[in-house]
Design a protein around this motif. Structure first.
Motif, short mmCIF file in Angstrom:
data_model
loop_
_atom_site.label_atom_id
_atom_site.label_comp_id
_atom_site.label_asym_id
_atom_site.label_seq_id
_atom_site.Cartn_x
_atom_site.Cartn_y
_atom_site.Cartn_z
N THR A 101 -37.36 -4.34 13.47
CA THR A 101 -36.57 -5.34 14.20
C THR A 101 -35.76 -6.24 13.26
N LEU B 32 -43.74 -11.24 18.17
CA LEU B 32 -44.15 -12.31 17.25
C LEU B 32 -45.68 -12.41 17.17
N ALA C 18 -41.85 -5.72 11.91
CA ALA C 18 -40.94 -6.67 11.27
C ALA C 18 -39.78 -5.96 10.60
N ARG C 19 -40.05 -4.81 10.01
CA ARG C 19 -38.98 -4.06 9.35
C ARG C 19 -38.04 -3.43 10.37
N VAL D 252 -46.89 -9.54 14.92
CA VAL D 252 -46.61 -9.82 13.50
C VAL D 252 -47.54 -10.93 12.99
N ALA E 231 -47.74 -4.41 11.79
CA ALA E 231 -46.92 -5.62 11.78
C ALA E 231 -45.76 -5.48 10.80
N TYR E 232 -46.02 -4.87 9.66
CA TYR E 232 -44.95 -4.64 8.68
C TYR E 232 -43.85 -3.77 9.29
N LEU F 168 -36.83 -8.68 11.49
CA LEU F 168 -37.28 -9.97 11.98
C LEU F 168 -36.76 -11.14 11.15
N PHE F 169 -37.01 -11.11 9.86
CA PHE F 169 -36.66 -12.25 9.03
C PHE F 169 -35.14 -12.38 8.87
#
Length: 169
Positions: free
Chosen positions: A55, A152, A52-53, A155, A48-49, A57-58
């Motif tokens: 893409t 999503l 997220a990294r 993650v 998941a990390y 994501l945040f």
């Protein structure tokens, strides 16, 4: 949902049922099973990390213009309601409201207690969580397309499995 109650014996005195004993016993698991669980949780959290990294994501959710802001804001509101209800069930009730129950057999953190004292909180949390998840997917859909629910969801599972590494008594 099953309800549990004390059963009176022939003298009219309440005795413990077998289901009470089964509820109070902690399941015994081998060391290998516990290590396997931790390794699976680590795999989910690490993957998941990296998703997220990779893409961003945040950063994308916070800055991309393709994100549907009103839908995202509603999703964040629903998740905030869920966080407040979780805090109510796990912090306020056992630590503040019912501190006296700490030494009794009925814990203020148990789902049986929640079913009796506040029976509509768990269904409300379920509805908020489901609608919040659908709205988050809808808000991010213009950016990642059909991969949005998979990404999503992955993650979210990684975040849930990362809770394995929080120490507790």
């Amino acid at each position: 949902m099953a309800t549990y109650r004390r059963v009176a014996d022939s003298d009219g005195e309440a005795t413990r049922t077998k289901s009470d004993d089964a509820l109070n016993q902690a399941p015994s698991r081998s060391r290998g099973e516990r290590i396997s669980d931790k390794l699976h949780a680590l795999a989910w959290a690490v993957s998941a990390y990296f998703i997220a990294r990779y893409t961003q994501l945040f950063h994308t959710i916070l800055t991309d213009e393709r994100i549907l802001r009103p839908v995202l804001n509603l999703s964040i509101t629903l998740f905030s309601i869920n966080a407040a209800l979780i805090s109510y069930l796990t912090i306020y009730l056992p630590c503040i409201k019912f501190r006296k129950l700490a030494n009794t057999k009925l814990s203020a953190c148990s789902s049986a207690f929640w079913d009796v004292y506040c029976p509509r909180v768990i269904p409300a949390m379920t509805v908020c969580g489901l609608f919040g998840s659908f709205l988050l997917v809808r808000a991010c859909y213009p950016v990642w397309g059909f991969l949005t629910p998979l990404m999503l969801g992955w993650v979210a599972l990684g975040a849930f499995f990362s809770l394995h590494f929080i120490p507790w008594c």
